[in-house]
Write an enzyme that holds these catalytic residues in place. Sequence first.
Site, PDB file in Angstrom:
ATOM      1  N   GLY A  69       0.841  -1.187   0.000  1.00  0.00           N
ATOM      2  CA  GLY A  69       0.000   0.000   0.000  1.00  0.00           C
ATOM      3  C   GLY A  69       0.874   1.233   0.000  1.00  0.00           C
ATOM      4  N   GLN A  88       3.392   9.816   0.903  1.00  0.00           N
ATOM      5  CA  GLN A  88       4.649   9.059   0.925  1.00  0.00           C
ATOM      6  C   GLN A  88       5.511   9.314  -0.306  1.00  0.00           C
ATOM      7  OE1 GLN A  88       2.592   5.158   2.037  1.00  0.00           O
ATOM      8  NE2 GLN A  88       4.564   4.989   3.069  1.00  0.00           N
ATOM      9  N   CYS A 127       6.183  -0.141   7.208  1.00  0.00           N
ATOM     10  CA  CYS A 127       5.807   0.979   6.347  1.00  0.00           C
ATOM     11  C   CYS A 127       7.001   1.369   5.478  1.00  0.00           C
ATOM     12  CB  CYS A 127       5.383   2.157   7.222  1.00  0.00           C
ATOM     13  SG  CYS A 127       4.920   3.620   6.308  1.00  0.00           S
ATOM     14  N   LEU A 128       6.744   1.664   4.213  1.00  0.00           N
ATOM     15  CA  LEU A 128       7.832   2.074   3.309  1.00  0.00           C
ATOM     16  C   LEU A 128       8.535   3.323   3.815  1.00  0.00           C
ATOM     17  CD1 LEU A 128       6.104   1.585  -0.166  1.00  0.00           C
ATOM     18  CD2 LEU A 128       7.673   0.020   1.004  1.00  0.00           C
ATOM     19  N   HIS A 141      -4.116   1.773   7.939  1.00  0.00           N
ATOM     20  CA  HIS A 141      -2.712   2.200   7.923  1.00  0.00           C
ATOM     21  C   HIS A 141      -2.495   3.262   6.837  1.00  0.00           C
ATOM     22  CE1 HIS A 141       1.794   1.326   7.975  1.00  0.00           C
ATOM     23  NE2 HIS A 141       1.630   2.042   6.872  1.00  0.00           N
ATOM     24  N   GLU A 142      -3.015   2.995   5.642  1.00  0.00           N
ATOM     25  CA  GLU A 142      -2.813   3.941   4.537  1.00  0.00           C
ATOM     26  C   GLU A 142      -3.559   5.252   4.786  1.00  0.00           C
ATOM     27  OE1 GLU A 142      -0.446   3.477   2.596  1.00  0.00           O
ATOM     28  OE2 GLU A 142      -0.182   1.373   3.113  1.00  0.00           O
ATOM     29  N   HIS A 189      -1.956   7.815   6.910  1.00  0.00           N
ATOM     30  CA  HIS A 189      -0.987   8.685   6.234  1.00  0.00           C
ATOM     31  C   HIS A 189      -1.647   9.987   5.749  1.00  0.00           C
ATOM     32  CE1 HIS A 189       2.633   6.279   6.185  1.00  0.00           C
ATOM     33  NE2 HIS A 189       2.014   5.238   5.662  1.00  0.00           N
TER      34      HIS A 189
END
Length: 188
Positions: free
Chosen positions: A45, A50, A98-99, A140-141, A144
């Site tokens: 995701g 991000q 997470c990225l 989670h996304e 952000h």
Amino acid sequence: MILPVYLYGHPVLKAVAKDVTPDYPDLDQLIENMKETMYDSEGIGIAAPQVGVSLRLVYIDVDVLGDDMPELKGIKFVLINPEITILDGEEISREEGCLSVPGIHEKVRRIEKINLKWLDENWQQHEQLIEGYLARVVQHECDHLNGKVFVDHISPIRKQLVKARLNDISKGNVKCGYRTRCARPTRK
Ligand code: NI
């Protein structure tokens, strides 16, 4: 085009993102770039902040988890201006990563039952009850988009334990296999 992934500590990850409007220029291109960036960094995701764009836009593809969780096979979608309603249920604790927070995995408690309203890339409205791991990924996304990352949910003790590593990440002192951008680059 693969874009750099913005790392923990960058102001764009702390901002509340703006709604996407139909006149946003080159939205298709941005979505395409987010997909390429996510696949290149092997994420499941990615949210627009991000890649440094403060917009309420998310791309999710959890197909790769389908071997362990068959219900996730073939699931991928674009979320424009998603709205989550958390439904009642038990909080479940599961590990997340997470990225934007490379190398850190921590357990996060979340209710895995949500109602999700969103627009797809063709501006079609959807509303669906989402449960289980996918509900976690969506939360989670969407965090952000509200200036939050998963480590904001961990206990103060755990946070203390990863503090030094978070500090390193914010300075770009972290090894990962994809291009990144950090808030406070350390001169070498
Ligand atoms: Ni993330």
